[in-house]
Design a protein around this motif. Structure first.
Motif, mmCIF file in Angstrom:
data_model
loop_
_atom_site.group_PDB
_atom_site.id
_atom_site.type_symbol
_atom_site.label_atom_id
_atom_site.label_comp_id
_atom_site.label_asym_id
_atom_site.label_seq_id
_atom_site.Cartn_x
_atom_site.Cartn_y
_atom_site.Cartn_z
ATOM 1 N N GLU A 49 8.401 -32.890 -25.983
ATOM 2 C CA GLU A 49 9.117 -32.215 -24.645
ATOM 3 C C GLU A 49 8.295 -31.768 -23.461
ATOM 4 N N LEU A 50 7.051 -31.184 -23.840
ATOM 5 C CA LEU A 50 6.214 -30.590 -22.845
ATOM 6 C C LEU A 50 5.625 -31.833 -21.779
ATOM 7 N N SER A 51 5.455 -33.033 -22.328
ATOM 8 C CA SER A 51 4.857 -33.806 -21.475
ATOM 9 C C SER A 51 5.821 -34.775 -20.891
ATOM 10 N N ALA A 52 7.221 -34.630 -21.193
ATOM 11 C CA ALA A 52 8.532 -35.198 -20.657
ATOM 12 C C ALA A 52 9.132 -34.120 -19.659
ATOM 13 N N GLY A 53 10.055 -34.621 -18.851
ATOM 14 C CA GLY A 53 10.238 -34.063 -18.047
ATOM 15 C C GLY A 53 9.926 -33.867 -16.432
ATOM 16 N N ALA A 54 10.443 -33.181 -15.446
ATOM 17 C CA ALA A 54 10.108 -33.185 -14.291
ATOM 18 C C ALA A 54 8.752 -32.526 -13.890
ATOM 19 N N ARG A 55 8.109 -33.408 -13.372
ATOM 20 C CA ARG A 55 6.652 -32.926 -13.151
ATOM 21 C C ARG A 55 6.470 -32.608 -11.580
ATOM 22 N N VAL A 65 8.771 -22.614 -16.267
ATOM 23 C CA VAL A 65 9.898 -21.735 -16.963
ATOM 24 C C VAL A 65 10.359 -22.619 -18.261
ATOM 25 N N ARG A 66 10.472 -24.110 -17.912
ATOM 26 C CA ARG A 66 10.768 -25.096 -18.904
ATOM 27 C C ARG A 66 9.999 -24.940 -19.919
ATOM 28 N N ARG A 67 8.821 -25.194 -19.730
ATOM 29 C CA ARG A 67 7.681 -25.092 -20.434
ATOM 30 C C ARG A 67 7.515 -23.978 -21.559
ATOM 31 N N ALA A 68 7.821 -22.593 -20.971
ATOM 32 C CA ALA A 68 7.532 -21.378 -21.737
ATOM 33 C C ALA A 68 8.834 -21.279 -22.669
ATOM 34 N N GLU A 72 8.198 -21.132 -26.512
ATOM 35 C CA GLU A 72 9.281 -20.076 -27.181
ATOM 36 C C GLU A 72 9.927 -20.768 -28.591
ATOM 37 N N GLN A 73 10.459 -21.808 -28.376
ATOM 38 C CA GLN A 73 11.264 -22.358 -29.403
ATOM 39 C C GLN A 73 10.336 -22.748 -30.436
ATOM 40 N N ALA A 74 9.329 -23.499 -30.225
ATOM 41 C CA ALA A 74 8.386 -24.103 -31.148
ATOM 42 C C ALA A 74 7.656 -22.833 -31.793
#
Length: 88
Positions: A49-55, A65-68, A72-74
């Motif tokens: 999911e880190l590579s996916a999402g809004a760039r 914030v999303r990456r953090a 944190e979940q991992a």
């Protein structure tokens, strides 16, 4: 002179049937142990999911914030897996 005892063939990879997980022989060990494959799958899914999402949201900080949150979940998955090992 003694005759050498033949050695059995190399065991197949993976857990052998009937062999307990580490610590299962201890009293009160009816707890669930972390399955390494499940842990790897969960962490891999979160890291993908880190590579996916809004760039494009890097400038306003929402991507950070999303990456953090994902990291944190991992981290939580790994800590929970280690906690089952520490109970042994």
């Amino acid at each position: 002179m003694t005759t050498p005892t033949p050695r059995p063939p190399f065991p197949a990879p993976g857990p052998r049937p009937g062999v307990p997980m580490p610590g299962q022989h201890l009293p009160g060990a009816n707890q669930e142990f972390a399955d390494p494959d499940r842990v790897r799958t969960e962490v891999a899914a979160l890291l993908s999911e880190l590579s996916a999402g809004a760039r494009d949201s890097v400038s306003d900080g929402t991507d950070l914030v999303r990456r953090a949150r994902i990291l944190e979940q991992a981290h939580d998955v790994l800590v929970q897996a280690l906690a089952t090992v520490d109970k042994i």
